[in-house]
Design an enzyme around this catalytic site. Structure first.
Site, PDB file in Angstrom:
ATOM      1  CB  ALA A  90     -28.740   2.776  -6.927  1.00 62.35           C
ATOM      2  N   GLY A  91     -27.007   5.301  -6.733  1.00 60.38           N
ATOM      3  CA  GLY A  91     -25.126   6.094  -7.624  1.00 60.38           C
ATOM      4  C   GLY A  91     -25.520   6.762  -8.963  1.00 60.38           C
ATOM      5  CG  LEU A  92     -27.613   4.787 -11.230  1.00 59.00           C
ATOM      6  CD1 LEU A  92     -28.892   4.175 -11.946  1.00 59.00           C
ATOM      7  CD2 LEU A  92     -26.607   5.173 -11.844  1.00 59.00           C
ATOM      8  N   GLY A  93     -27.212   8.982  -9.183  1.00 57.53           N
ATOM      9  CA  GLY A  93     -27.649  10.729  -9.199  1.00 57.53           C
ATOM     10  C   GLY A  93     -28.809  11.314  -8.659  1.00 57.53           C
ATOM     11  CG  ASP A 140     -23.879  13.442  -8.915  1.00 54.47           C
ATOM     12  OD1 ASP A 140     -22.810  13.254  -8.872  1.00 54.47           O
ATOM     13  OD2 ASP A 140     -24.388  12.692  -8.169  1.00 54.47           O
TER      14      ASP A 140
HETATM   15  N1  LIG Z   1     -37.949  10.120  -6.261  1.00 51.07           N
HETATM   16  C1  LIG Z   1     -37.670  10.645  -5.357  1.00 51.07           C
HETATM   17  N2  LIG Z   1     -38.130  11.174  -4.344  1.00 51.07           N
HETATM   18  C2  LIG Z   1     -38.321  11.686  -2.898  1.00 51.07           C
HETATM   19  N3  LIG Z   1     -37.285  11.861  -2.822  1.00 51.07           N
HETATM   20  C3  LIG Z   1     -35.772  11.750  -3.185  1.00 51.07           C
HETATM   21  C4  LIG Z   1     -36.443  10.503  -4.764  1.00 51.07           C
HETATM   22  N4  LIG Z   1     -35.257  10.895  -5.353  1.00 51.07           N
HETATM   23  C5  LIG Z   1     -33.708  11.026  -4.881  1.00 51.07           C
HETATM   24  N5  LIG Z   1     -34.388  11.115  -3.507  1.00 51.07           N
HETATM   25  C6  LIG Z   1     -33.758  12.352  -2.547  1.00 51.07           C
HETATM   26  O1  LIG Z   1     -31.958  12.056  -2.307  1.00 51.07           O
HETATM   27  C7  LIG Z   1     -31.870  11.046  -1.386  1.00 51.07           C
HETATM   28  C8  LIG Z   1     -30.860   9.885  -2.064  1.00 51.07           C
HETATM   29  O2  LIG Z   1     -30.021  10.353  -3.021  1.00 51.07           O
HETATM   30  P1  LIG Z   1     -28.253   9.939  -2.410  1.00 51.07           P
HETATM   31  O3  LIG Z   1     -27.902   9.417  -1.195  1.00 51.07           O
HETATM   32  O4  LIG Z   1     -27.844  10.735  -2.886  1.00 51.07           O
HETATM   33  O5  LIG Z   1     -28.426   8.899  -3.371  1.00 51.07           O
HETATM   34  P2  LIG Z   1     -28.694   8.663  -5.150  1.00 51.07           P
HETATM   35  O6  LIG Z   1     -28.226  10.184  -5.425  1.00 51.07           O
HETATM   36  O7  LIG Z   1     -27.018   7.769  -5.709  1.00 51.07           O
HETATM   37  O8  LIG Z   1     -29.553   8.012  -5.616  1.00 51.07           O
HETATM   38  C9  LIG Z   1     -33.318  10.288  -1.014  1.00 51.07           C
HETATM   39  O9  LIG Z   1     -32.641   9.895  -0.116  1.00 51.07           O
HETATM   40  C10 LIG Z   1     -34.243  10.933  -0.999  1.00 51.07           C
HETATM   41  O10 LIG Z   1     -34.320  11.654   0.443  1.00 51.07           O
HETATM   42  C1  LIG Z   2     -19.892  10.831  -4.178  1.00 48.43           C
HETATM   43  C2  LIG Z   2     -19.872  11.551  -5.197  1.00 48.43           C
HETATM   44  O1  LIG Z   2     -18.679  11.856  -5.805  1.00 48.43           O
HETATM   45  C3  LIG Z   2     -21.160  10.765  -5.722  1.00 48.43           C
HETATM   46  C4  LIG Z   2     -22.140  10.604  -5.317  1.00 48.43           C
HETATM   47  O2  LIG Z   2     -23.308  10.111  -6.205  1.00 48.43           O
HETATM   48  P1  LIG Z   2     -24.480  10.111  -6.077  1.00 48.43           P
HETATM   49  O3  LIG Z   2     -25.546  10.684  -4.757  1.00 48.43           O
HETATM   50  O4  LIG Z   2     -23.936   8.264  -5.049  1.00 48.43           O
HETATM   51  O5  LIG Z   2     -25.264   9.868  -7.049  1.00 48.43           O
HETATM   52  C5  LIG Z   2     -20.084  13.599  -4.327  1.00 48.43           C
HETATM   53  C6  LIG Z   2     -20.580  14.025  -4.892  1.00 48.43           C
HETATM   54  O6  LIG Z   2     -18.880  14.556  -6.174  1.00 48.43           O
HETATM   55  O7  LIG Z   2     -21.571  15.026  -4.998  1.00 48.43           O
HETATM   56 MG   LIG Z   3     -27.134  11.658  -4.476  1.00 53.93          MG
END
Ligand SMILES: Nc1ncnc2c1ncn2[C@@H]1O[C@H](COP(=O)(O)OP(=O)(O)O)[C@@H](O)[C@H]1O
Ligand SMILES: C[C@@](O)(CCOP(=O)(O)O)CC(=O)O
Ligand SMILES: [Mg+2]
Length: 427
Positions: free
Chosen positions: A143-146, A206
């Site tokens: 959801a973009g929150l790392g 991140d």
């Molecule tokens: N609580 C969790 N349990 C298992 N995998 C996780 C968890 N949180 C994140 N991940 C991993 O990180 C990925 C999401 O990362 P990403 O697409 O960068 O989105 P964001 O970092 O914005 O939440 C998931 O597909 C999974 O592989």
């Molecule tokens: C799009 C980007 O700038 C941030 C990605 O953050 P997230 O995985 O959406 O939480 C990629 C990065 O900086 O690694």
């Molecule tokens: Mg991420």
């Protein structure tokens, strides 16, 4: 000798300015969130258990591998601490593919790949088997929150600790020193590798925030030069509304789509990335002004609007993100931009002063129609932490079963004593 069970924890982040441009070596600003990921490491009592287990219930992944079948020969551990690199070890990447053949969902694959890469890099075949790694997060995933960086930091710190590369964390919340510890730098570098497994080409912002906490101005450098990370202390107290569209997306897809656009239109997108750099620098100067007055806030809001427009131009918005922006604009709530990779996920809105309760109610009613969820969170929290030997009151919850069965995020934190400040230690 490592004592089990223990927990590592790391925060999510919100990028205020500079997502995507950060990947192109432009500066970006981000802050740690109060929402966090928790990794519980337990050891089962059977000495003949040859497996290690993953329990990732947030993404419905449960998996195990035989320790004796892992390609240990692909990592060299003779020289003590594994060297921190810039690129993934190609041989190890190749060697891991056979261990991942039964995992087909991309969500599962990236999490398992990240785990295995860090496990083989940071531990060796002599560590105890029968370990279970259970992850729970209070962050929305994808959801973009790392969330990816926070799980990478949890794994890198736990595995570096098990592998004997970092010592026990000892600092309590109040005595966490300003200077970066050697342990944190090691965890930052290896969690960057974990992020690479999850989304290919991360900027490193991140995992830096998830490791060190606080708020930073971050810039990745070209030609393998080390990134520059400047802590931003005394952030002005800005009132942010965080809204999750709940539209799923993968950072990996969005980052590679932007790479295609940048490659196809180098001149046009070059100007966009340069504008993003100017925005991040101006926002940095505004936020660090000794007197962050109303004029500064008005300028910051304009920068938010411009930054969002540029992200739209790169193709990373989504109709639901635009809906959030539209409602906030219509009700004059504040200025909105997407945060993180976009394509769904979350938006942030810097709120105007004196918004009435009626206006908030009207906004929430509109959000509810679409299933959007708003978050109350504070910015600038603690980085990676370790919980060992918790008080008796909490220790009964440190089992795989109770960790897997926590229903609400609130339950996770109250049960393991997160707010019990003296339980947690920092590196
Ligand atoms: N609580 C969790 N349990 C298992 N995998 C996780 C968890 N949180 C994140 N991940 C991993 O990180 C990925 C999401 O990362 P990403 O697409 O960068 O989105 P964001 O970092 O914005 O939440 C998931 O597909 C999974 O592989
Ligand atoms: C799009 C980007 O700038 C941030 C990605 O953050 P997230 O995985 O959406 O939480 C990629 C990065 O900086 O690694
Ligand atoms: Mg991420």
């Amino acid at each position: 000798m490592v004592q089990y069970p223990f927990i590592t924890s790391a925060p999510g982040k919100v990028i205020l300015f500079g997502e995507h441009s950060a990947v192109y070596n432009k500066p970006a600003i981000a802050a740690a969130l109060s929402l966090r990921t928790y990794l519980l490491v337990t050891k089962n009592s059977d000495p003949n258990d040859d497996y290690i287990y993953l329990e990732f219930p947030d993404i419905k992944l449960s998996h195990k591998w035989k320790m004796s079948e892992m390609p240990w020969e692909l990592t060299t551990h003779e020289q003590g601490r594994p060297p921190e690199g810039e690129e993934l070890n190609a041989e190890l990447v190749n060697g891991l593919t056979t261990m991942l053949t039964t995992i087909t969902s991309p969500l599962h694959y990236s999490a398992a790949y990240c785990f295995l890469y860090l496990f083989l890099s940071l531990c060796n075949g002599e560590i105890e088997s029968g370990l279970t790694f259970t992850v729970r997060s209070t962050l929305p995933i994808g959801a973009g929150l790392g969330s990816s960086a926070s799980i990478s930091v949890c794994l890198a710190s736990a595995l570096a600790y098990i592998g004997g590369h970092i010592k026990n964390a000892t600092l309590d919340k109040s005595s966490k020193i300003i200077k970066d510890s050697d342990e944190c730098l090691f965890v930052d570098a290896w969690s960057y590798m974990g992020e690479k497994c999850i989304h290919g080409n991360p900027s490193g912002i991140d995992n830096a925030v998830a490791t060190h906490g606080g708020a930073v101005m971050f810039q990745r450098m070209a030609n393998s030069m080390p990134s520059v990370r400047t802590s931003m202390r005394n952030l002005p107290s800005i009132n942010l509304l965080l809204t999750n569209t709940k539209t799923p997306r993968r950072t990996a897809d969005l980052v590679s789509n932007v790479a295609r656009v940048v490659n196809d239109f180098p001149k046009s997108t070059g100007c966009i990335l340069e504008s993003m750099e100017a925005i991040a620098r101006e926002a940095y100067n505004l936020m660090l002004r000794p007197f962050f007055d109303n004029d500064s806030k008005v300028r910051l809001m304009e920068l938010i609007r411009i930054n969002h427009g540029l992200l739209v131009a790169l193709g990373v918005s989504h109709p639901n993100l635009e809906r959030i922006k539209l409602y906030c604009d219509e009700l004059k709530i504040g200025e909105t931009k997407l945060t993180g990779a976009g394509g769904g996920g979350c938006a942030i809105t810097l709120l105007n002063e004196n918004i009435t309760q009626d206006t908030y109610d009207e906004l929430n009613a509109k959000f509810e129609q679409h299933g959007f969820q708003t978050f109350k969170t504070t910015l600038g929290g603690k980085g990676v932490g370790l919980l060992m030997n918790p008080s008796k009151e909490f220790s009964e919850y440190l089992s795989v079963e109770s960790f897997v069965n926590f229903k609400t995020t609130n339950e996770i934190e109250t049960s393991i004593g997160c707010s019990s400040v003296e339980s947690w230690k920092y590196w």
